[in-house]
Design a protein around this motif. Structure first.
Motif, PDB file in Angstrom:
ATOM      1  N   PHE A   1      50.578  43.807  52.313  1.00 52.21           N
ATOM      2  CA  PHE A   1      50.635  42.808  51.247  1.00 52.21           C
ATOM      3  C   PHE A   1      49.246  42.244  50.975  1.00 52.21           C
ATOM      4  CE2 PHE A   1      52.405  39.157  49.049  1.00 52.21           C
ATOM      5  CZ  PHE A   1      51.517  38.141  49.341  1.00 52.21           C
ATOM      6  N   ILE A   2      48.887  42.076  49.670  1.00 53.47           N
ATOM      7  CA  ILE A   2      47.640  41.399  49.363  1.00 53.47           C
ATOM      8  C   ILE A   2      47.823  40.158  48.504  1.00 53.47           C
ATOM      9  CG2 ILE A   2      45.980  43.257  49.765  1.00 53.47           C
ATOM     10  CD1 ILE A   2      46.067  43.941  46.830  1.00 53.47           C
ATOM     11  N   ILE A   3      48.767  40.151  47.554  1.00 50.49           N
ATOM     12  CA  ILE A   3      48.900  38.987  46.691  1.00 50.49           C
ATOM     13  C   ILE A   3      50.240  39.009  45.993  1.00 50.49           C
ATOM     14  CG2 ILE A   3      47.880  40.012  44.603  1.00 50.49           C
ATOM     15  CD1 ILE A   3      46.302  37.327  44.271  1.00 50.49           C
ATOM     16  N   GLN A   4      50.755  37.823  45.656  1.00 53.40           N
ATOM     17  CA  GLN A   4      51.972  37.752  44.852  1.00 53.40           C
ATOM     18  C   GLN A   4      51.908  36.546  43.925  1.00 53.40           C
ATOM     19  OE1 GLN A   4      55.335  37.360  47.508  1.00 53.40           O
ATOM     20  NE2 GLN A   4      55.280  35.139  47.412  1.00 53.40           N
ATOM     21  N   GLY A   5      52.656  36.634  42.826  1.00 48.98           N
ATOM     22  CA  GLY A   5      52.697  35.530  41.868  1.00 48.98           C
ATOM     23  C   GLY A   5      53.934  35.619  41.008  1.00 48.98           C
ATOM     24  N   TYR A   6      54.214  34.518  40.289  1.00 56.58           N
ATOM     25  CA  TYR A   6      55.358  34.497  39.379  1.00 56.58           C
ATOM     26  C   TYR A   6      54.900  34.450  37.917  1.00 56.58           C
ATOM     27  CZ  TYR A   6      59.729  33.269  37.186  1.00 56.58           C
ATOM     28  OH  TYR A   6      60.845  33.275  36.378  1.00 56.58           O
ATOM     29  N   LYS A   7      53.904  33.626  37.648  1.00 54.41           N
ATOM     30  CA  LYS A   7      53.361  33.563  36.284  1.00 54.41           C
ATOM     31  C   LYS A   7      51.934  33.057  36.320  1.00 54.41           C
ATOM     32  CE  LYS A   7      55.309  28.971  35.429  1.00 54.41           C
ATOM     33  NZ  LYS A   7      56.168  28.168  34.535  1.00 54.41           N
ATOM     34  N   THR A   8      51.263  33.171  35.221  1.00 54.89           N
ATOM     35  CA  THR A   8      49.868  32.768  34.963  1.00 54.89           C
ATOM     36  C   THR A   8      48.916  33.451  35.937  1.00 54.89           C
ATOM     37  OG1 THR A   8      50.037  30.700  36.249  1.00 54.89           O
ATOM     38  CG2 THR A   8      50.616  30.625  33.921  1.00 54.89           C
ATOM     39  N   LYS A   9      48.226  32.683  36.767  1.00 58.01           N
ATOM     40  CA  LYS A   9      47.176  33.264  37.604  1.00 58.01           C
ATOM     41  C   LYS A   9      47.300  32.769  39.034  1.00 58.01           C
ATOM     42  CE  LYS A   9      42.151  33.310  38.225  1.00 58.01           C
ATOM     43  NZ  LYS A   9      40.854  32.802  37.730  1.00 58.01           N
ATOM     44  N   VAL A  10      47.093  33.695  39.949  1.00 55.63           N
ATOM     45  CA  VAL A  10      47.073  33.364  41.369  1.00 55.63           C
ATOM     46  C   VAL A  10      45.797  33.956  41.942  1.00 55.63           C
ATOM     47  CG1 VAL A  10      48.227  33.667  43.583  1.00 55.63           C
ATOM     48  CG2 VAL A  10      49.586  33.438  41.497  1.00 55.63           C
ATOM     49  N   THR A  11      45.144  33.229  42.812  1.00 52.85           N
ATOM     50  CA  THR A  11      43.925  33.732  43.450  1.00 52.85           C
ATOM     51  C   THR A  11      43.985  33.459  44.942  1.00 52.85           C
ATOM     52  OG1 THR A  11      42.593  33.393  41.464  1.00 52.85           O
ATOM     53  CG2 THR A  11      41.412  33.543  43.534  1.00 52.85           C
ATOM     54  N   ASN A  12      43.583  34.462  45.728  1.00 55.83           N
ATOM     55  CA  ASN A  12      43.389  34.237  47.158  1.00 55.83           C
ATOM     56  C   ASN A  12      42.032  34.804  47.555  1.00 55.83           C
ATOM     57  OD1 ASN A  12      43.748  37.020  47.484  1.00 55.83           O
ATOM     58  ND2 ASN A  12      45.870  36.808  48.193  1.00 55.83           N
ATOM     59  N   GLU A  13      41.801  34.922  48.835  1.00 63.00           N
ATOM     60  CA  GLU A  13      40.470  35.335  49.303  1.00 63.00           C
ATOM     61  C   GLU A  13      40.192  36.818  49.022  1.00 63.00           C
ATOM     62  OE1 GLU A  13      42.948  34.251  51.091  1.00 63.00           O
ATOM     63  OE2 GLU A  13      43.467  35.796  52.569  1.00 63.00           O
ATOM     64  N   VAL A  14      41.215  37.561  48.669  1.00 66.12           N
ATOM     65  CA  VAL A  14      41.064  38.999  48.475  1.00 66.12           C
ATOM     66  C   VAL A  14      41.032  39.385  47.006  1.00 66.12           C
ATOM     67  CG1 VAL A  14      42.127  41.244  48.883  1.00 66.12           C
ATOM     68  CG2 VAL A  14      42.229  39.488  50.652  1.00 66.12           C
ATOM     69  N   ALA A  15      41.904  38.766  46.197  1.00 63.32           N
ATOM     70  CA  ALA A  15      42.104  39.230  44.823  1.00 63.32           C
ATOM     71  C   ALA A  15      42.630  38.101  43.953  1.00 63.32           C
ATOM     72  CB  ALA A  15      43.098  40.394  44.812  1.00 63.32           C
ATOM     73  N   SER A  16      42.722  38.414  42.652  1.00 59.21           N
ATOM     74  CA  SER A  16      43.414  37.545  41.696  1.00 59.21           C
ATOM     75  C   SER A  16      44.514  38.351  41.030  1.00 59.21           C
ATOM     76  CB  SER A  16      42.442  37.017  40.631  1.00 59.21           C
ATOM     77  OG  SER A  16      41.487  36.149  41.202  1.00 59.21           O
ATOM     78  N   LEU A  17      45.530  37.648  40.605  1.00 57.61           N
ATOM     79  CA  LEU A  17      46.649  38.278  39.925  1.00 57.61           C
ATOM     80  C   LEU A  17      46.896  37.523  38.632  1.00 57.61           C
ATOM     81  CD1 LEU A  17      48.948  40.336  39.961  1.00 57.61           C
ATOM     82  CD2 LEU A  17      50.305  38.715  41.283  1.00 57.61           C
ATOM     83  N   PHE A  18      46.874  38.266  37.516  1.00 59.36           N
ATOM     84  CA  PHE A  18      47.083  37.672  36.202  1.00 59.36           C
ATOM     85  C   PHE A  18      48.425  38.157  35.656  1.00 59.36           C
ATOM     86  CE2 PHE A  18      42.910  35.887  35.659  1.00 59.36           C
ATOM     87  CZ  PHE A  18      42.106  36.676  36.460  1.00 59.36           C
TER      88      PHE A  18
END
Lengths: 115, 114
Positions: free
Chosen positions: B46-63
């Protein structure tokens, strides 16, 4: 450190043999999964178990069966191996529920070759 | 037939930003979008998860756009060690329930060149 282990990293079997792939997790997870991974096709779900002795078919269950007698162990069985079952097999576990939010923890995989 | 699709492969150079898009036109209403990374000879992680808009952690961003029919994993300033296969995981609608069937994309092979 959480861990999912698979009994073999590499396995070579002959057509028609019965093959057992074993998976053990130490996280007390309710859910366990078996996937098959092939180039260009990604991860395809073979079977899913949400509790001991419970199972559900995934996308490609044909030619496979599973067994879950204990919470920590989930076995994939190829009753009569065929060459088209040559593939990488990945086991995973997650906490209860069917949400994507439940992180899946994967084992290192078993590369099975059927001759 | 609902499908979860990603580009098969992408190439990049060290220091560049990489964006990998996953299309999921039949995503279940009430569930998240998750991305996994897989190195050779290892299982996905696992690296990242989100539901809407933008999520950022130390590894990546998710749009994730408002309609949630796609999502874009963004890796800032990639290095050689980011060479891996990246999978999106969503729940697609199945049987009219709010929570659907977990479905991985086909995976995107990212190769980072020096």
């Amino acid at each position: 450190d959480v861990k999912v282990t698979q009994s073999s990293r590499y396995l070579v079997k002959r057509t028609g043999e019965k093959v057992f792939l074993e998976c053990v997790q130490d996280m007390d997870h309710e859910n366990m999964f078996w996937y098959r991974q092939d180039p260009g096709l990604g991860l395809r779900l073979i079977y899913f178990s949400y509790d001991v002795k419970m199972k559900e078919k995934g996308d490609i269950p044909e030619g496979y069966s599973v067994s879950r007698e204990k919470k920590e162990r989930f076995s994939l069985i190829l009753e009569s191996a065929s060459t088209n079952q040559t593939s990488m097999y990945l086991c995973a576990s997650s906490s209860s529920g069917t949400s994507v939010r439940n992180e899946q923890f994967f084992g290192p995989g078993t590369r099975l070759t059927v001759l | 037939l609902a499908k979860t699709t990603q580009p098969i492969s992408m190439d990049s150079y060290e220091g560049q930003e990489v964006n990998i898009t996953c299309s999921h036109n039949n995503i279940a209403t009430n569930d998240y979008i998750t991305w996994y990374q897989q190195f050779p000879s290892q299982g996905p992680r696992f690296i990242i998860q989100g539901y809407k808009t933008k999520v950022t952690n130390e590894v990546a961003s998710l749009f994730i756009p408002a309609d949630r029919k796609s999502s874009t994993l963004s890796l800032p300033r990639v290095s050689l060690s980011d060479t891996a296969v990246y999978y999106c995981l969503v729940a697609v609608n199945a049987g009219g329930t709010s929570y659907g069937k977990l479905t991985f994309g086909q995976g995107t092979i990212l190769t980072v060149h020096p």
